[in-house]
Design a protein around this motif. Structure first.
Motif, PDB file in Angstrom:
ATOM      1  N   UNK A 125       0.809  -1.224   0.000  1.00 41.03           N
ATOM      2  CA  UNK A 125       0.000   0.000   0.000  1.00 41.03           C
ATOM      3  C   UNK A 125       0.843   1.274   0.000  1.00 41.03           C
ATOM      4  N   UNK A 126       0.277   2.301  -0.662  1.00 43.03           N
ATOM      5  CA  UNK A 126       0.914   3.608  -0.772  1.00 43.03           C
ATOM      6  C   UNK A 126      -0.184   4.677  -0.790  1.00 43.03           C
ATOM      7  N   UNK A 127       0.125   5.882  -0.325  1.00 45.28           N
ATOM      8  CA  UNK A 127      -0.848   6.970  -0.472  1.00 45.28           C
ATOM      9  C   UNK A 127      -1.102   7.245  -1.955  1.00 45.28           C
ATOM     10  N   UNK A 128      -2.345   7.539  -2.285  1.00 47.06           N
ATOM     11  CA  UNK A 128      -2.689   7.807  -3.683  1.00 47.06           C
ATOM     12  C   UNK A 128      -1.887   8.970  -4.246  1.00 47.06           C
ATOM     13  N   UNK A 129      -1.545   9.939  -3.404  1.00 39.88           N
ATOM     14  CA  UNK A 129      -0.821  11.129  -3.861  1.00 39.88           C
ATOM     15  C   UNK A 129       0.566  10.797  -4.402  1.00 39.88           C
ATOM     16  N   UNK A 130       1.077   9.611  -4.090  1.00 39.85           N
ATOM     17  CA  UNK A 130       2.411   9.228  -4.560  1.00 39.85           C
ATOM     18  C   UNK A 130       2.396   8.600  -5.949  1.00 39.85           C
ATOM     19  N   UNK A 131       1.190   8.426  -6.533  1.00 41.53           N
ATOM     20  CA  UNK A 131       1.114   7.709  -7.796  1.00 41.53           C
ATOM     21  C   UNK A 131       1.033   8.574  -9.033  1.00 41.53           C
ATOM     22  N   UNK A 132       1.383   9.833  -8.923  1.00 43.06           N
ATOM     23  CA  UNK A 132       1.188  10.787 -10.019  1.00 43.06           C
ATOM     24  C   UNK A 132       1.926  10.430 -11.302  1.00 43.06           C
ATOM     25  N   UNK A 133       2.960   9.624 -11.184  1.00 40.30           N
ATOM     26  CA  UNK A 133       3.730   9.266 -12.380  1.00 40.30           C
ATOM     27  C   UNK A 133       3.393   7.875 -12.918  1.00 40.30           C
ATOM     28  N   UNK A 134       2.374   7.239 -12.325  1.00 40.04           N
ATOM     29  CA  UNK A 134       2.003   5.890 -12.767  1.00 40.04           C
ATOM     30  C   UNK A 134       0.839   5.992 -13.749  1.00 40.04           C
ATOM     31  N   UNK A 135       1.153   5.777 -15.007  1.00 40.64           N
ATOM     32  CA  UNK A 135       0.175   5.869 -16.087  1.00 40.64           C
ATOM     33  C   UNK A 135      -0.727   4.633 -16.091  1.00 40.64           C
ATOM     34  N   UNK A 136      -2.029   4.821 -16.277  1.00 43.55           N
ATOM     35  CA  UNK A 136      -2.959   3.692 -16.324  1.00 43.55           C
ATOM     36  C   UNK A 136      -3.738   3.720 -17.642  1.00 43.55           C
ATOM     37  N   UNK A 137      -4.087   2.528 -18.103  1.00 36.05           N
ATOM     38  CA  UNK A 137      -4.849   2.401 -19.353  1.00 36.05           C
ATOM     39  C   UNK A 137      -6.315   2.052 -19.114  1.00 36.05           C
ATOM     40  N   UNK A 138      -6.624   1.519 -17.921  1.00 36.10           N
ATOM     41  CA  UNK A 138      -7.990   1.074 -17.657  1.00 36.10           C
ATOM     42  C   UNK A 138      -8.395   1.362 -16.219  1.00 36.10           C
ATOM     43  N   UNK A 139      -9.683   1.633 -16.056  1.00 37.97           N
ATOM     44  CA  UNK A 139     -10.279   1.851 -14.735  1.00 37.97           C
ATOM     45  C   UNK A 139     -11.502   0.954 -14.620  1.00 37.97           C
ATOM     46  N   UNK A 140     -11.606   0.245 -13.499  1.00 40.16           N
ATOM     47  CA  UNK A 140     -12.799  -0.573 -13.232  1.00 40.16           C
ATOM     48  C   UNK A 140     -13.396  -0.126 -11.906  1.00 40.16           C
ATOM     49  N   UNK A 141     -14.667   0.246 -11.940  1.00 39.80           N
ATOM     50  CA  UNK A 141     -15.389   0.619 -10.718  1.00 39.80           C
ATOM     51  C   UNK A 141     -16.574  -0.326 -10.599  1.00 39.80           C
ATOM     52  N   UNK A 142     -16.527  -1.194  -9.590  1.00 39.77           N
ATOM     53  CA  UNK A 142     -17.571  -2.192  -9.401  1.00 39.77           C
ATOM     54  C   UNK A 142     -17.066  -3.310  -8.524  1.00 39.77           C
ATOM     55  N   UNK A 143     -17.619  -4.513  -8.687  1.00 38.31           N
ATOM     56  CA  UNK A 143     -17.250  -5.738  -7.984  1.00 38.31           C
ATOM     57  C   UNK A 143     -18.023  -5.911  -6.678  1.00 38.31           C
ATOM     58  N   UNK A 144     -17.806  -7.085  -6.049  1.00 41.04           N
ATOM     59  CA  UNK A 144     -18.456  -7.354  -4.759  1.00 41.04           C
ATOM     60  C   UNK A 144     -17.883  -6.473  -3.666  1.00 41.04           C
ATOM     61  N   UNK A 145     -16.758  -5.847  -3.937  1.00 46.45           N
ATOM     62  CA  UNK A 145     -16.127  -4.960  -2.956  1.00 46.45           C
ATOM     63  C   UNK A 145     -16.682  -3.548  -3.029  1.00 46.45           C
ATOM     64  N   UNK A 146     -16.841  -3.021  -4.234  1.00 44.68           N
ATOM     65  CA  UNK A 146     -17.234  -1.616  -4.383  1.00 44.68           C
ATOM     66  C   UNK A 146     -18.177  -1.385  -5.555  1.00 44.68           C
ATOM     67  N   UNK A 147     -19.292  -2.100  -5.581  1.00 46.76           N
ATOM     68  CA  UNK A 147     -20.265  -1.875  -6.640  1.00 46.76           C
ATOM     69  C   UNK A 147     -21.630  -1.455  -6.116  1.00 46.76           C
ATOM     70  N   UNK A 148     -21.658  -1.026  -4.849  1.00 47.29           N
ATOM     71  CA  UNK A 148     -22.932  -0.655  -4.234  1.00 47.29           C
ATOM     72  C   UNK A 148     -23.278   0.811  -4.521  1.00 47.29           C
ATOM     73  N   UNK A 149     -24.421   1.255  -4.003  1.00 52.94           N
ATOM     74  CA  UNK A 149     -24.913   2.577  -4.377  1.00 52.94           C
ATOM     75  C   UNK A 149     -23.967   3.691  -3.946  1.00 52.94           C
TER      76      UNK A 149
END
Length: 419
Positions: free
Chosen positions: A281-305
């Motif tokens: 784990x790392x603070x999100x603020x430290x990831x500014x140089x990590x390029x991403x190609x895909x985002x997934x928002x959902x799943x049994x963990x985080x797909x609720x209202x």
């Protein structure tokens, strides 16, 4: 003998006055759960053992959620096996296309699981239901088969780690950040075959959706289960849902814990788990140089209202960065419909996202978002092992819906408080 909350539930279901850590018991189960991947294996074991009927057609739950609508012939055959079994045994809680949802969001939503229950499911994230004050844990398909036939299961009584929560969460910090922080503290085997029992004044500051997320990922710390006390929020959630009366169990004041971990919610910040373990784990603020190609928002963990609300808060009126694929998956048909009613679905599409019907698909690299060589995805799912979402050289970064949505806008891992 003093007992933890989990131990009290197990003792009650074993018909015993008390149990102790390490003890082997046979207990009655309130619910048995399987999905389209695990149920066919359980059906085979059920029939091989010579069982002819289920112990209670109202207490066996089959949810087709991993590859539904079916992605290929193999998935179609698995679903067909489930459908035939459900029809043959008149299974009440059978969820197929049109009413399916991701199992661990669906069962609480429908009031099938409730406080005080003892629940087994042939899926490791069955531990989700501890948010309701239930003992719930994942088992193998053979245990599912035995549970369907007998309504019983063997358990080794776990000892426990007490997690004391203090304070309250700051803006755009969620239950996902809490559990990622905890796993970062204790490691992926830090609670091996133990119960993670959450307590403290900070509990009341967490929503039910926060608690479901936290318990869902208890297994990622190696835990047998995660569990929260039943409070006013729990009771309010169950009031118009529970299909039967619930029971409240409380840990004894002098219950013995293997250790105590304290987390000050006031100090937490948006957190991301880097490849290839949830403990990285790392603070999100430290990831500014990590390029991403895909985002997934959902799943049994985080797909609720609440997760959809977080995504909408960040994305509406804006647009995803160029060359970033954004996949949003409401966890149940009820959540999916509510997104349409509220206008979230239109806002997501306008932001350059694709919105899917409920499925586990991309979480396990099944379909609806498989990664190619060297691609990076920031996801609200629960695992980021090597090859979890596709090619073995791809990378998965775990985060909250706020952080995932913020990263969609920039194309880099982004602290959601900065957009």
């Amino acid at each position: 003998m003093a007992m933890t909350m989990t131990q009290k539930i197990l003792a009650a279901h074993a018909g015993m006055d008390e149990v102790h850590a390490g003890q082997l018991i046979m207990a009655d189960v309130d619910e048995v759960l399987g999905n389209d991947i695990t149920t066919p294996v359980a059906v085979q074991a059920f029939e091989k053992a010579g069982f002819t009927d289920v112990f209670d057609r109202d207490r066996v739950n089959i949810v087709l959620d991993h590859f539904v609508p079916n992605k290929d012939i193999k998935a179609a055959r698995q679903s067909l096996t489930c459908r035939k079994f459900a029809r043959a045994h008149a299974i009440t809680n059978f969820y197929d296309v049109g009413k399916m949802g991701i199992e661990h969001a669906l069962l609480p939503e429908q009031g099938i699981v409730t406080a005080g229950d003892c629940i087994i499911g042939a899926d490791s994230h069955t531990c989700t239901y501890g948010a309701l004050g239930a003992f719930s844990t994942g088992v193998g398909s053979t245990d599912m088969a035995a549970g369907m036939a007998t309504g019983k299961a063997w358990f080794k009584v776990p000892d426990a780690i007490r997690v004391v929560l203090k304070g309250s969460l700051r803006e755009r910090v969620t239950g996902k950040d809490v559990i990622l922080h905890l796993i970062g503290m204790i490691g992926v085997d830090g609670a091996l075959y133990q119960s993670l029992e959450f307590t403290g004044e900070g509990v009341k500051a967490l929503s039910m959706d926060d608690r479901f997320t936290i318990c869902n990922m208890a297994i990622e710390a190696g835990a047998k289960n995660g569990i929260f006390p039943v409070d006013e929020k729990t009771a309010a959630y169950m009031k118009d849902r529970s299909q039967r009366p619930y029971r409240i169990y409380e840990a004894d004041e002098d219950a013995v814990y293997q250790k105590t971990v304290e987390i000050n919610l006031d100090e937490l910040e948006p957190t991301v788990s880097y490849p290839h373990l949830p403990e990285n784990t790392h603070p999100a603020r430290e990831g500014k140089n990590i390029r991403i190609e895909q985002v997934v928002i959902g799943s049994c963990t985080n797909g609720r209202m609440e997760d959809m609300e977080a995504a909408y808060e960040v994305l509406h009126g804006k647009h995803a960065a160029e060359d970033v694929r954004v996949i949003i998956i409401p966890a149940t048909m009820q959540v999916y419909k509510e997104c349409i009613v509220r206008g979230y679905t239109t806002a997501f599409i306008d932001a350059g996202c694709v919105v899917s019907t409920p499925t586990c698909g991309p979480c396990l690299g099944g379909y609806m978002g498989v990664l190619a060589e060297h691609e990076r995805c920031i996801s609200t799912t629960n695992r980021n092992f090597v090859g979890r979402m596709g090619h073995v050289t791809s990378e998965v970064y775990l985060a909250s819906p706020y952080t995932a949505a913020a990263s969609a806008l920039t194309g880099y891992i982004t602290d959601p408080r900065e957009v």
